[in-house]
Design a protein around this motif. Structure first.
Motif, PDB file in Angstrom:
ATOM      1  N   SER A 119       0.843  -1.191   0.000  1.00 51.57           N
ATOM      2  CA  SER A 119       0.000   0.000   0.000  1.00 51.57           C
ATOM      3  C   SER A 119       0.880   1.243   0.000  1.00 51.57           C
ATOM      4  CB  SER A 119      -0.896   0.006   1.249  1.00 51.57           C
ATOM      5  OG  SER A 119      -1.714  -1.142   1.299  1.00 51.57           O
ATOM      6  N   PRO A 120       0.310   2.396  -0.377  1.00 52.40           N
ATOM      7  CA  PRO A 120       1.076   3.644  -0.295  1.00 52.40           C
ATOM      8  C   PRO A 120       1.658   3.855   1.097  1.00 52.40           C
ATOM      9  CG  PRO A 120      -0.943   4.000  -1.528  1.00 52.40           C
ATOM     10  CD  PRO A 120      -1.032   2.606  -0.964  1.00 52.40           C
ATOM     11  N   TYR A 121       2.857   4.407   1.130  1.00 49.93           N
ATOM     12  CA  TYR A 121       3.598   4.735   2.341  1.00 49.93           C
ATOM     13  C   TYR A 121       4.221   3.512   3.026  1.00 49.93           C
ATOM     14  CZ  TYR A 121       0.911   8.965   1.533  1.00 49.93           C
ATOM     15  OH  TYR A 121       0.334  10.065   0.947  1.00 49.93           O
ATOM     16  N   ASP A 122       4.095   2.330   2.435  1.00 47.75           N
ATOM     17  CA  ASP A 122       4.859   1.181   2.930  1.00 47.75           C
ATOM     18  C   ASP A 122       6.329   1.387   2.601  1.00 47.75           C
ATOM     19  OD1 ASP A 122       2.629  -0.040   3.883  1.00 47.75           O
ATOM     20  OD2 ASP A 122       2.441  -1.501   2.254  1.00 47.75           O
TER      21      ASP A 122
ATOM     22  N   ASP B  31       5.183   5.676  -2.754  1.00 48.36           N
ATOM     23  CA  ASP B  31       4.611   7.022  -2.686  1.00 48.36           C
ATOM     24  C   ASP B  31       3.089   6.974  -2.627  1.00 48.36           C
ATOM     25  OD1 ASP B  31       3.610   6.672  -5.283  1.00 48.36           O
ATOM     26  OD2 ASP B  31       5.254   7.758  -6.229  1.00 48.36           O
ATOM     27  N   GLN B  32       2.479   8.155  -2.589  1.00 45.36           N
ATOM     28  CA  GLN B  32       1.026   8.225  -2.437  1.00 45.36           C
ATOM     29  C   GLN B  32       0.260   7.649  -3.612  1.00 45.36           C
ATOM     30  OE1 GLN B  32       3.092  10.772  -2.892  1.00 45.36           O
ATOM     31  NE2 GLN B  32       2.078  12.606  -3.720  1.00 45.36           N
ATOM     32  N   TYR B  33       0.947   7.491  -4.746  1.00 44.17           N
ATOM     33  CA  TYR B  33       0.305   6.896  -5.928  1.00 44.17           C
ATOM     34  C   TYR B  33       0.558   5.396  -6.027  1.00 44.17           C
ATOM     35  CZ  TYR B  33       0.330  11.856  -7.078  1.00 44.17           C
ATOM     36  OH  TYR B  33       0.174  13.223  -7.027  1.00 44.17           O
ATOM     37  N   GLY B  34       1.292   4.848  -5.068  1.00 39.71           N
ATOM     38  CA  GLY B  34       1.561   3.414  -5.073  1.00 39.71           C
ATOM     39  C   GLY B  34       2.790   3.019  -5.862  1.00 39.71           C
ATOM     40  N   ASN B  35       3.662   3.987  -6.189  1.00 44.53           N
ATOM     41  CA  ASN B  35       4.844   3.707  -7.012  1.00 44.53           C
ATOM     42  C   ASN B  35       6.133   3.696  -6.185  1.00 44.53           C
ATOM     43  OD1 ASN B  35       3.202   3.733  -9.360  1.00 44.53           O
ATOM     44  ND2 ASN B  35       3.370   5.965  -9.453  1.00 44.53           N
ATOM     45  N   ILE B  36       7.123   2.978  -6.690  1.00 44.36           N
ATOM     46  CA  ILE B  36       8.468   3.028  -6.142  1.00 44.36           C
ATOM     47  C   ILE B  36       9.428   3.332  -7.291  1.00 44.36           C
ATOM     48  CG2 ILE B  36       8.088   1.469  -4.189  1.00 44.36           C
ATOM     49  CD1 ILE B  36       9.228  -0.795  -5.868  1.00 44.36           C
ATOM     50  N   GLU B  37      10.591   3.866  -6.942  1.00 45.23           N
ATOM     51  CA  GLU B  37      11.613   4.197  -7.937  1.00 45.23           C
ATOM     52  C   GLU B  37      12.826   3.305  -7.708  1.00 45.23           C
ATOM     53  OE1 GLU B  37      11.677   6.335 -10.469  1.00 45.23           O
ATOM     54  OE2 GLU B  37       9.646   7.116 -10.171  1.00 45.23           O
TER      55      GLU B  37
ATOM     56  N   LEU C 144      15.730   0.745 -13.544  1.00 46.51           N
ATOM     57  CA  LEU C 144      14.401   0.311 -13.980  1.00 46.51           C
ATOM     58  C   LEU C 144      13.374   1.441 -13.913  1.00 46.51           C
ATOM     59  CD1 LEU C 144      14.171  -3.235 -12.337  1.00 46.51           C
ATOM     60  CD2 LEU C 144      14.770  -2.653 -14.701  1.00 46.51           C
ATOM     61  N   GLY C 145      13.593   2.402 -13.045  1.00 46.29           N
ATOM     62  CA  GLY C 145      12.691   3.545 -12.958  1.00 46.29           C
ATOM     63  C   GLY C 145      11.446   3.273 -12.125  1.00 46.29           C
ATOM     64  N   THR C 146      10.324   3.862 -12.555  1.00 48.03           N
ATOM     65  CA  THR C 146       9.084   3.799 -11.780  1.00 48.03           C
ATOM     66  C   THR C 146       8.397   2.446 -11.953  1.00 48.03           C
ATOM     67  OG1 THR C 146       8.745   6.175 -12.050  1.00 48.03           O
ATOM     68  CG2 THR C 146       6.832   4.865 -11.395  1.00 48.03           C
ATOM     69  N   ILE C 147       8.023   1.850 -10.831  1.00 47.92           N
ATOM     70  CA  ILE C 147       7.285   0.582 -10.832  1.00 47.92           C
ATOM     71  C   ILE C 147       6.074   0.757  -9.935  1.00 47.92           C
ATOM     72  CG2 ILE C 147       7.337  -1.878 -10.248  1.00 47.92           C
ATOM     73  CD1 ILE C 147      10.330  -1.854 -10.720  1.00 47.92           C
ATOM     74  N   HIS C 148       4.907   0.398 -10.445  1.00 48.97           N
ATOM     75  CA  HIS C 148       3.691   0.471  -9.628  1.00 48.97           C
ATOM     76  C   HIS C 148       3.620  -0.783  -8.759  1.00 48.97           C
ATOM     77  CE1 HIS C 148      -0.198   2.072  -8.504  1.00 48.97           C
ATOM     78  NE2 HIS C 148      -0.703   0.853  -8.636  1.00 48.97           N
TER      79      HIS C 148
ATOM     80  N   LEU D 106       5.495  -8.603  -6.631  1.00 50.19           N
ATOM     81  CA  LEU D 106       6.455  -7.546  -6.941  1.00 50.19           C
ATOM     82  C   LEU D 106       7.800  -8.149  -7.357  1.00 50.19           C
ATOM     83  CD1 LEU D 106       7.311  -4.603  -7.084  1.00 50.19           C
ATOM     84  CD2 LEU D 106       7.844  -4.716  -4.629  1.00 50.19           C
ATOM     85  N   GLN D 107       8.233  -9.170  -6.666  1.00 53.86           N
ATOM     86  CA  GLN D 107       9.472  -9.850  -7.033  1.00 53.86           C
ATOM     87  C   GLN D 107       9.414 -10.345  -8.482  1.00 53.86           C
ATOM     88  OE1 GLN D 107      10.642 -11.693  -2.610  1.00 53.86           O
ATOM     89  NE2 GLN D 107      10.101 -13.052  -4.295  1.00 53.86           N
ATOM     90  N   GLU D 108       8.287 -10.938  -8.844  1.00 55.62           N
ATOM     91  CA  GLU D 108       8.129 -11.478 -10.189  1.00 55.62           C
ATOM     92  C   GLU D 108       8.106 -10.356 -11.231  1.00 55.62           C
ATOM     93  OE1 GLU D 108       8.037 -14.709 -12.736  1.00 55.62           O
ATOM     94  OE2 GLU D 108       8.312 -14.622 -10.558  1.00 55.62           O
ATOM     95  N   ARG D 109       7.461  -9.226 -10.883  1.00 57.88           N
ATOM     96  CA  ARG D 109       7.411  -8.109 -11.827  1.00 57.88           C
ATOM     97  C   ARG D 109       8.804  -7.539 -12.079  1.00 57.88           C
ATOM     98  NH1 ARG D 109       2.882  -3.484 -11.328  1.00 57.88           N
ATOM     99  NH2 ARG D 109       1.697  -5.324 -12.010  1.00 57.88           N
ATOM    100  N   VAL D 110       9.573  -7.331 -11.014  1.00 56.41           N
ATOM    101  CA  VAL D 110      10.930  -6.802 -11.177  1.00 56.41           C
ATOM    102  C   VAL D 110      11.800  -7.785 -11.941  1.00 56.41           C
ATOM    103  CG1 VAL D 110      13.012  -6.091  -9.945  1.00 56.41           C
ATOM    104  CG2 VAL D 110      10.762  -5.375  -9.107  1.00 56.41           C
ATOM    105  N   LYS D 111      11.671  -9.056 -11.646  1.00 55.45           N
ATOM    106  CA  LYS D 111      12.446 -10.088 -12.339  1.00 55.45           C
ATOM    107  C   LYS D 111      12.153 -10.074 -13.839  1.00 55.45           C
ATOM    108  CE  LYS D 111      13.224 -15.093 -12.355  1.00 55.45           C
ATOM    109  NZ  LYS D 111      12.861 -16.395 -11.701  1.00 55.45           N
TER     110      LYS D 111
END
Length: 267
Positions: free
Chosen positions: A52-55, A93-99, A103-107, A116-121
């Motif tokens: 969730s946002p802010y995790d 962040d508040q939109y649910g993204n990490i940098e 790789l840049g921005t990932i939702h 998330l592990q699978e998406r980054v992989k």
């Protein structure tokens, strides 16, 4: 007034005061009362926490050739070293993204850590960066908050999986005066605070969508009328003691008088 009636009224008053001050039945406090030995309940919801946002997350990327993985980590990671203290924290962040580096921005919001592990992989492989990546993602901190009549506390969960019953256990459980029919779980969903009432006395609690807690959930309890009565009883204890004593004396007096009159009439 009839003496026998006075005696009965006095005894009933004494019993009512004592019972109301101390009586809490097992049915009001026992957990999962409808479960029998060998019961099996089909669970409708997966017990996995979602991001969730802010995790704050720990994300470590490595592979056989550690030089290839180094640009994707804020801190250097040695081969085979997957201690979560080594990884750097990524704030959602508040939109649910990490940098992530390169790789840049990932939702990430709405995903489990495994997803998330699978998406980054997949991004590493499809982008031609690393052919054999290993990705580990974990919640850096996972807390839920407990608010009761006697105060509140933050509960740090040792892993990212925490159910409603586990949180109650970690909080130290509740007093017998807690109203278990309406224990509120409150969380933020799409920018709104949503609340549901859960009842741990019934096995139906397992099928509630809020049974699996998420990061920063609130558990809010309230006391029953028994506790309010007990507080009033404690506060006005001396007065009630005097009233009870006087009632007892009056009852005893009428009992003695009734016995004496009965004795005289029989003799």
């Amino acid at each position: 007034m009839d003496r026998k009636r006075v005696i009965r009224t006095g005894l009933a008053l004494i019993l009512a005061v004592v019972s109301a001050a101390s009586c809490v039945t097992n049915r009001k406090v026992a957990y999962l009362q409808d479960m029998k030995h060998g019961s099996q309940i089909e669970l409708e919801n997966k017990f996995e926490a979602v991001i969730s946002p802010y995790d704050e997350l720990d994300i470590i990327i490595t592979c056989f050739d550690t030089d290839l993985a180094r640009p994707f980590n804020i801190r250097s990671v040695d081969a085979g070293n997957f201690n979560s203290n080594v990884g750097a924290g990524y704030l959602v962040d508040q939109y649910g993204n990490i940098e992530l580096p390169v790789l840049g921005t990932i939702h990430a919001a709405g995903l489990t850590r495994l997803e998330l592990q699978e998406r980054v992989k997949n991004m590493l492989i499809s982008g031609g960066y690393i052919s054999d990546p290993y990705v580990m993602a974990r919640f850096r901190t996972f807390k839920v908050f407990f608010l009761g009549a006697n105060g509140g506390q933050a509960i740090t969960v040792p892993n990212e999986r925490c159910t409603f019953l586990e949180a109650l256990a970690l909080s130290g459980d509740m007093s017998v005066f807690t109203d278990r029919t309406k224990i509120m779980v409150m969380r933020e969903v799409d920018g709104k605070m949503v609340s549901r009432y859960l009842d741990p006395r019934s096995s139906r609690v397992f099928d509630d969508p809020f049974f699996m807690l998420q990061q920063n959930d609130f558990i809010i309890t309230r006391n029953t009328g028994y506790h309010n009565f007990q507080q009033s009883y404690t506060q006005f204890g001396p007065v009630l003691s005097i009233v009870t004593t006087l009632t007892g004396l009056v009852t005893t007096y009428f009992a003695i008088m009734a016995y004496r009159n009965s004795y005289r009439n029989n003799n």
